[in-house]
Scaffold this active site. Structure first.
Site, mmCIF file in Angstrom:
data_model
loop_
_atom_site.group_PDB
_atom_site.id
_atom_site.type_symbol
_atom_site.label_atom_id
_atom_site.label_comp_id
_atom_site.label_asym_id
_atom_site.label_seq_id
_atom_site.Cartn_x
_atom_site.Cartn_y
_atom_site.Cartn_z
ATOM 1 C CG ASP A 74 -2.066 0.941 1.115
ATOM 2 O OD1 ASP A 74 -2.204 1.547 0.037
ATOM 3 O OD2 ASP A 74 -2.820 1.078 2.083
ATOM 4 C CD GLU B 26 -7.780 7.536 -5.354
ATOM 5 O OE1 GLU B 26 -8.064 8.727 -5.174
ATOM 6 O OE2 GLU B 26 -7.194 6.844 -4.505
ATOM 7 C CE LYS C 283 -7.198 2.508 -4.012
ATOM 8 N NZ LYS C 283 -5.894 2.877 -3.450
ATOM 9 C CB THR D 37 -11.077 1.655 -3.103
ATOM 10 O OG1 THR D 37 -10.365 1.812 -1.873
ATOM 11 C CG2 THR D 37 -11.436 3.024 -3.650
ATOM 12 C CG PHE E 212 -10.751 1.033 3.472
ATOM 13 C CD1 PHE E 212 -10.607 0.317 2.301
ATOM 14 C CD2 PHE E 212 -10.247 2.329 3.509
ATOM 15 C CE1 PHE E 212 -9.982 0.867 1.186
ATOM 16 C CE2 PHE E 212 -9.629 2.896 2.402
ATOM 17 C CZ PHE E 212 -9.492 2.166 1.242
#
Length: 318
Positions: free
Chosen positions: A18, A97, A133, A157, A179
């Protein structure tokens, strides 16, 4: 002597970094990695990206037009530039993203995803190396349905709710990122700290989603994300993928204890469930204050990082 917990984890789950920190990725050898405005902003200060940044700023200064629009284009080019460099380091995918400020706009999300894939392909990175993403709003789910049908794989996400997760799976999402840490944060902030790791609401959520996906025979990859501790990671050993920050990867690498498998795929059953539509999605999210709050604040934070990155680039173009 046991191999490190990180080495043991690699045998149970696909380990993803990450981070967009080039040196950390080189050192820790994850299968996949990620890039987003937060990480690209950090990249502005990393020597390894200095040549790329200078080249793109030079390109930007040569463009006509509004400075803010040029800054946006430079940020897109930097995003793909950083992703292209990272793609050379990892055997798997680079998650990239799309604009969080368009998270509720299906058409804009599709357009940006197609643009990014075209830019990657022009840079010699095939679409099979990229995950787009997307925030898991209903608009994001609908965009995913279109993109996956075109062979553009998506990472949905900011997943906090079971209906939200299933809607992504039904749309054919390649991967979802629930998450863990942010779910725990919400419960702790609301005075509900868990007594043990097995009671951790983030851990319980991912275990539940994983079990339901396997029960349904879903092909969507479950990738636990946003970890606050190695204990959370260890509690999800065996999950399809786990995306982990460099500091937690280092801790796992230094720990020589035993790492038992916690999640195992079970055989799929025939599941007779109605497909999730927008009304069901909205109703179930509205009934879940944690998911509603965390999805909104997550999108907001990503959008702010994007805005701040564009401002920094605009200032450097001047």
């Amino acid at each position: 002597m046991n191999p490190s917990k990180l080495a043991q984890l690699r045998g149970l789950s696909v380990v993803v970094a990450d981070t967009g920190d080039y040196d950390a990725i080189k050192r820790l050898r994850p299968v996949d990695c990620t890039t987003n405005p937060t990480l690209v902003k950090k990249a502005l200060d990393l020597p390894v990206y200095a040549g790329l940044i200078e080249r793109e700023l030079e390109w930007g200064r040569a463009q006509a037009g509004e400075r803010d629009e040029v800054a946006k284009a430079v940020v897109d080019r930097l995003t793909i530039g950083v992703g292209t460099m990272l793609a050379e380091l990892v055997p798997g995918r680079v998650s990239t993203e799309v604009d969080a400020d368009q998270a509720h706009d299906t058409a804009a999300t599709i357009a940006k995803a197609r643009q990014f894939i075209a830019m990657y392909e022009a840079a010699g990175v095939p679409r099979g190396k990229v995950l787009i993403k997307i925030a898991a709003t209903w608009a994001g789910v609908e965009a995913t349905r279109v993109l996956q049908a075109e062979g553009i794989d998506c990472n949905l996400t900011l997943i906090f709710n079971p209906t939200q997760a299933l809607a992504c799976s039904e749309a054919g999402a390649f991967l979802i990122s629930p998450f863990v840490g942010r779910i725990l944060d919400w419960y702790v902030a609301n005075g509900q700290a868990p007594a043990s790791i097995d009671e951790d609401p983030g851990v319980k959520f991912v275990r539940g989603v994983y079990a339901e996906f396997k029960r349904r025979g879903s092909q969507t990859v479950v990738m636990g994300a946003s970890f606050r501790s190695t204990a959370q990671i260890e509690a999800l050993a065996g999950c399809d993928r786990l995306t982990i920050s460099p500091d937690l990867l280092e801790k796992l690498d230094a720990d020589l204890g035993e790492l038992p498998r916690k999640l195992s795929p079970q055989p799929a059953e025939a599941v007779d469930a109605a497909a999730i539509d927008e009304a069901k999605f909205d109703a179930d999210m509205a009934a879940d204050p944690m998911a509603t709050e965390k999805l909104a604040s997550g999108i907001d934070a990503f959008a702010q990082d994007l805005h701040s990155l564009r401002q920094r680039i605009a200032a450097r173009l001047a």
